[in-house]
Scaffold this motif. Structure first.
Motif, PDB file in Angstrom:
ATOM      1  N   GLY A  72      54.407 -85.899 -22.730  1.00 25.21           N
ATOM      2  CA  GLY A  72      53.256 -86.627 -23.337  1.00 25.21           C
ATOM      3  C   GLY A  72      51.885 -86.304 -22.857  1.00 25.21           C
ATOM      4  N   VAL A  73      51.739 -85.959 -21.685  1.00 26.72           N
ATOM      5  CA  VAL A  73      50.490 -85.390 -21.409  1.00 26.72           C
ATOM      6  C   VAL A  73      50.060 -84.059 -22.097  1.00 26.72           C
ATOM      7  CG1 VAL A  73      49.043 -84.700 -19.437  1.00 26.72           C
ATOM      8  CG2 VAL A  73      50.665 -86.309 -18.947  1.00 26.72           C
ATOM      9  N   VAL A  74      50.928 -83.224 -22.219  1.00 27.48           N
ATOM     10  CA  VAL A  74      50.480 -82.155 -23.118  1.00 27.48           C
ATOM     11  C   VAL A  74      50.078 -82.453 -24.534  1.00 27.48           C
ATOM     12  CG1 VAL A  74      51.440 -79.799 -23.704  1.00 27.48           C
ATOM     13  CG2 VAL A  74      51.831 -80.593 -21.362  1.00 27.48           C
ATOM     14  N   ILE A  75      50.940 -83.467 -25.110  1.00 27.79           N
ATOM     15  CA  ILE A  75      50.821 -83.670 -26.430  1.00 27.79           C
ATOM     16  C   ILE A  75      49.164 -84.466 -26.737  1.00 27.79           C
ATOM     17  CG2 ILE A  75      51.353 -85.341 -28.204  1.00 27.79           C
ATOM     18  CD1 ILE A  75      53.300 -82.855 -27.981  1.00 27.79           C
ATOM     19  N   CYS A  76      49.041 -85.414 -25.644  1.00 29.51           N
ATOM     20  CA  CYS A  76      47.734 -86.127 -25.716  1.00 29.51           C
ATOM     21  C   CYS A  76      46.649 -85.057 -25.690  1.00 29.51           C
ATOM     22  CB  CYS A  76      47.699 -86.998 -24.489  1.00 29.51           C
ATOM     23  SG  CYS A  76      48.926 -88.574 -24.749  1.00 29.51           S
ATOM     24  N   LYS A  80      43.999 -84.121 -28.377  1.00 34.63           N
ATOM     25  CA  LYS A  80      42.297 -84.392 -28.357  1.00 34.63           C
ATOM     26  C   LYS A  80      41.651 -83.217 -28.388  1.00 34.63           C
ATOM     27  CE  LYS A  80      42.520 -88.091 -24.380  1.00 34.63           C
ATOM     28  NZ  LYS A  80      42.380 -88.465 -23.061  1.00 34.63           N
ATOM     29  N   ARG A  81      42.219 -82.086 -28.099  1.00 30.24           N
ATOM     30  CA  ARG A  81      41.565 -80.775 -28.341  1.00 30.24           C
ATOM     31  C   ARG A  81      41.530 -80.533 -29.722  1.00 30.24           C
ATOM     32  NH1 ARG A  81      44.068 -75.179 -26.093  1.00 30.24           N
ATOM     33  NH2 ARG A  81      45.771 -75.800 -27.356  1.00 30.24           N
TER      34      ARG A  81
END
Length: 210
Positions: A72-76, A80-81
């Motif tokens: 989930g952190v990687v997806i977020c 954002k990028r």
């Protein structure tokens, strides 16, 4: 009658599993997931396909949760990028970036065009004027031609041959950097029509050809 706790006297009443004291006797059974005679050493054998300990399920659940959080952190982060890049592109277009790129491409920085690319005029940080040759899009089979050109230019040092200063292979097309020659090319100094004039005498032409 004296009460005896057989589970505490392992020498007289051996038990290598789960011991349960009963009235006048005791029960010795193998641990969960094992079967056999718990009264003897190594008498209990693991049952194939037996139920896994609840602790294993807890560990597996924790690992799954950690991976889910990390995913989930990687997806977020990627979202954002991506949103930031899209915002930058929006501002670039909004502030006339496309028109600016178009104007840059047609300015006088282009000093020549050839069959294999375009030559630009540039200035380095030390004020040295250079000529940058950017090749046209080529297929993989034409890479040998570019490498051969680089090898030849790095080995030839002559006053009548343009000096190669460097090259770049990390772009979508190969880029060569030459010293800038301000007096145009040889083509401009040789007459191509009858009666044309040139400052190059036959002696100079033969010397350059040699």
């Amino acid at each position: 009658m004296k009460y005896i706790d057989e589970c505490k006297d392992n020498n007289t009443y051996p038990c290598y599993g789960d011991c349960v004291n009963t009235l006048g006797s005791y029960k010795c059974t193998c641990p969960r997931g094992f079967d056999g005679n718990a009264s003897t050493t190594n008498g209990c054998e693991h049952i194939v396909g037996s139920k896994t300990s609840p602790a294993i399920y807890v560990i597996i659940a924790l690992v799954v949760v950690l991976f889910a959080i990390l995913f989930g952190v990687v997806i977020c982060f990627n979202m954002k990028r991506r949103n930031l890049m899209m915002l930058r592109e929006k501002f670039f277009e909004q502030n006339g970036g496309a028109l600016f790129k178009q104007k840059i491409n047609v300015q006088v920085y282009i000093v020549g065009r050839g069959a294999y690319g375009v030559v630009y005029k540039g200035v380095l940080s030390d004020k040295q004027v250079i000529a940058v040759k950017k090749s046209k899009l080529v297929d993989v089979t034409q890479g040998d031609r570019f490498i051969n050109e680089v090898l030849i230019l790095t080995q030839v040092i002559h006053r009548d041959v343009v000096r190669l200063l460097g090259f770049c292979l990390e772009e979508d097309v190969p880029v060569l950097v030459y010293e800038f020659i301000s007096n145009n090319t040889l083509f401009h100094h040789i007459p191509h029509t009858a009666g044309g004039s040139s400052w190059l005498s036959w002696e100079h032409r033969l010397r350059i050809a040699v």
